[in-house]
Enzyme design. Structure first.
Site, PDB file in Angstrom:
ATOM      1  N   LYS A 181       2.425   1.955  -5.272  1.00 47.44           N
ATOM      2  CA  LYS A 181       3.119   1.408  -6.442  1.00 47.44           C
ATOM      3  C   LYS A 181       2.333   1.647  -7.728  1.00 47.44           C
ATOM      4  O   LYS A 181       2.899   1.901  -8.777  1.00 47.44           O
ATOM      5  CB  LYS A 181       3.353  -0.094  -6.246  1.00 47.44           C
ATOM      6  CG  LYS A 181       4.247  -0.444  -5.071  1.00 47.44           C
ATOM      7  CD  LYS A 181       4.413  -1.939  -4.921  1.00 47.44           C
ATOM      8  CE  LYS A 181       3.147  -2.642  -4.488  1.00 47.44           C
ATOM      9  NZ  LYS A 181       2.666  -2.235  -3.156  1.00 47.44           N
ATOM     10  N   ASP A 237       0.826  -1.226   0.000  1.00 43.39           N
ATOM     11  CA  ASP A 237       0.000   0.000   0.000  1.00 43.39           C
ATOM     12  C   ASP A 237       0.854   1.267   0.000  1.00 43.39           C
ATOM     13  O   ASP A 237       0.435   2.308   0.516  1.00 43.39           O
ATOM     14  CB  ASP A 237      -0.952   0.026   1.215  1.00 43.39           C
ATOM     15  CG  ASP A 237      -1.743  -1.262   1.347  1.00 43.39           C
ATOM     16  OD1 ASP A 237      -2.363  -1.662   0.352  1.00 43.39           O
ATOM     17  OD2 ASP A 237      -1.730  -1.869   2.435  1.00 43.39           O
ATOM     18  N   GLN A 259       1.997  -6.163  -3.101  1.00 41.66           N
ATOM     19  CA  GLN A 259       2.353  -6.160  -1.683  1.00 41.66           C
ATOM     20  C   GLN A 259       3.681  -5.416  -1.455  1.00 41.66           C
ATOM     21  O   GLN A 259       4.018  -4.531  -2.217  1.00 41.66           O
ATOM     22  CB  GLN A 259       2.381  -7.592  -1.129  1.00 41.66           C
ATOM     23  CG  GLN A 259       1.011  -8.252  -1.041  1.00 41.66           C
ATOM     24  CD  GLN A 259       0.720  -9.208  -2.169  1.00 41.66           C
ATOM     25  OE1 GLN A 259       1.596  -9.668  -2.888  1.00 41.66           O
ATOM     26  NE2 GLN A 259      -0.533  -9.526  -2.355  1.00 41.66           N
ATOM     27  N   GLY A 295      -5.018  -5.196  -3.967  1.00 43.23           N
ATOM     28  CA  GLY A 295      -5.700  -4.134  -4.690  1.00 43.23           C
ATOM     29  C   GLY A 295      -4.808  -2.929  -4.908  1.00 43.23           C
ATOM     30  O   GLY A 295      -3.939  -2.633  -4.105  1.00 43.23           O
ATOM     31  N   HIS A 296      -4.997  -2.237  -6.036  1.00 42.24           N
ATOM     32  CA  HIS A 296      -4.270  -1.001  -6.256  1.00 42.24           C
ATOM     33  C   HIS A 296      -5.202   0.017  -6.905  1.00 42.24           C
ATOM     34  O   HIS A 296      -6.045  -0.325  -7.729  1.00 42.24           O
ATOM     35  CB  HIS A 296      -3.010  -1.210  -7.113  1.00 42.24           C
ATOM     36  CG  HIS A 296      -3.162  -2.173  -8.240  1.00 42.24           C
ATOM     37  ND1 HIS A 296      -2.952  -3.526  -8.093  1.00 42.24           N
ATOM     38  CD2 HIS A 296      -3.511  -2.002  -9.531  1.00 42.24           C
ATOM     39  CE1 HIS A 296      -3.150  -4.133  -9.248  1.00 42.24           C
ATOM     40  NE2 HIS A 296      -3.505  -3.229 -10.138  1.00 42.24           N
TER      41      HIS A 296
END
Length: 426
Positions: free
Chosen positions: A19, A16, A226, A43-44
């Site tokens: 990225k 988080d 991650q 998730g991003h």
């Protein structure tokens, strides 16, 4: 100038770190964007012209309509998530035809992996890891046990039947606990064969695809999921993910590690963590709440509020070493605006000793106390600032200190969510 034909973007903390934003920014310079590990547990979010887009599986570079994106064989793929994301992208005006490639060797998450994930997490009680319950670990377990289902298997009904049957046979002691039986085999075969037909246009030999691209001088950007401290080997085990977030770039893509010639480590200006595990520089109370709300520190997948802490240089020096960082992007600096005093953990107090290492035993590591260096904060909002020299002096001092201590250039500073809120330093 350093040859950056193959660049790795990797998180330096607990994930988080932002990225996705830098994958989006740097994708302009690359031809292929590759995801090489993890699954739909990572998730991003990307903000483009004020609009936030969220993905869990497809690489962030898909928003660049001229780029090709690859889901490598190191990723475990939930085909249901993949199909939903393809539809989501289409609905938002992003066509993925002839741009999205999924490795035919990627292992597939089936419904029983998700059921096993929840069952094992419940069994652990107060020793639970805090998994996202997406079936990631059980799918990787099947991969290691050599009873997994791969993307290519989805396209051959007889092969798929044999693979699912074998996988369930190795879980006979679990079936009653997770709500499955051998009677479910044919139902699963039909369901996942149908899903396979939907993603068939995207399944391909991505190893040859990427190596051919490399030989043809195409530029490849690798997007890690991650963070370093969630790595299965080098993270705070067992409070980690089920894949190698650090070394998985080669084993999960098929591109030799000798071809990776640039590593951009993403460092959040503070620290956050989802789930269980030691967190030495963790803070609570008003300041933690202030950072959490300003930084929208809630899980993209789980929606859980993230734990908040100050920046930890012991962690970051470790990450720089194991990752091989060549440059740093400092993110969410704007979140710290308005805080009177900003702290940085520079060492740990372990009993009567001062130490500068990450202890492998979590119970012992959790006994460490942070030793802080304190900086004066700044009141001014900084998300409209476009050059380093115009940042508040106290913000500049903070960045200069981090650069000196990490001995790696900070080449990007993120001062807001959108891609335009980024300061580039030479």
């Amino acid at each position: 100038m350093t040859n950056k034909q193959c660049m790795l973007i990797i998180g330096s903390q607990y994930g988080d770190e932002g990225k996705g934003k830098f994958t989006d920014i740097l994708a302009d310079e690359y031809d292929y964007i590759v995801r090489f590990q993890g699954g739909d547990n990572a998730g991003h979010s990307i903000v483009i012209k004020g609009v936030k887009y969220k993905l869990r599986l497809i690489p962030s570079g898909i928003f660049k309509t001229s780029k090709k994106v690859v889901i490598g064989h190191g990723v475990v793929v939930n085909p249901k998530t993949l199909i939903r994301e393809i539809e989501y992208l289409k609905e938002n005006g992003f066509d993925v035809k002839k741009r999205l490639f999924v490795s035919n060797r990627a292992h597939i998450i089936l419904d029983y992996h998700i059921a096993i994930d929840k069952y094992y997490e419940d069994l652990k009680g107060d020793q639970k890891v805090g998994t996202t319950l997406c079936g990631i670990g059980p799918c990787y377990s099947d991969k290691i046990q050599r009873v997994g289902v791969r993307a290519s298997d989805l396209l051959d009904k007889n092969e798929l039947r044999q693979k699912i049957k074998l996988s369930l046979q190795t879980k006979k002691h679990l079936l009653n606990h997770i709500g499955f039986s051998e009677k479910d085999i044919e139902r699963l075969v039909n369901e996942y064969y149908s899903l396979g037909q939907k993603i068939k246009p995207y399944i391909s030999n991505t190893i040859d695809l990427l190596n051919d691209a490399y030989r043809n001088k195409k530029k490849i950007l690798f997007e890690g999921a991650q963070g370093t401290f969630l790595d299965i080997d080098m993270g705070t085990y067992p409070y980690v993910t089920s894949s190698s977030t650090v070394a998985g770039v080669s084993s999960g893509s098929g591109i030799s590690v000798t071809k990776i010639n640039s590593v951009l480590s993403i460092v959040k200006a503070y620290t956050s963590r989802v789930g269980e595990g030691p967190f030495i520089a963790e803070i609570f109370g008003r300041t933690a709440d202030y950072i959490r709300e300003r930084g929208s520190e809630y899980g993209t997948v789980t929606k859980r509020p993230r734990r908040i802490g100050w920046l930890d240089l012991v962690m970051l020096k470790y990450a720089v070493n194991v990752v091989g960082t060549t440059e740093i992007a400092l993110t969410l600096l704007d979140v710290l605006s308005g805080i009177d005093e900003i702290k940085v953990c520079v060492a740990y107090k372990y009993g009567t000793k001062t130490i500068h290492e990450i202890l492998p035993n979590n119970k012992e590591y959790a006994k460490c106390k942070p030793i802080y260096k304190t900086f004066k904060g700044w009141k001014k909002e900084i998300n409209t600032i476009t050059s380093f020299k115009n940042l508040p002096k106290n913000a500049q001092a903070y960045i200069h200190y981090l650069t000196k201590m990490l001995n790696v250039p900070i080449t990007y500073i993120s001062v807001g969510n959108d891609r335009i809120h980024t300061i580039k330093r030479s």
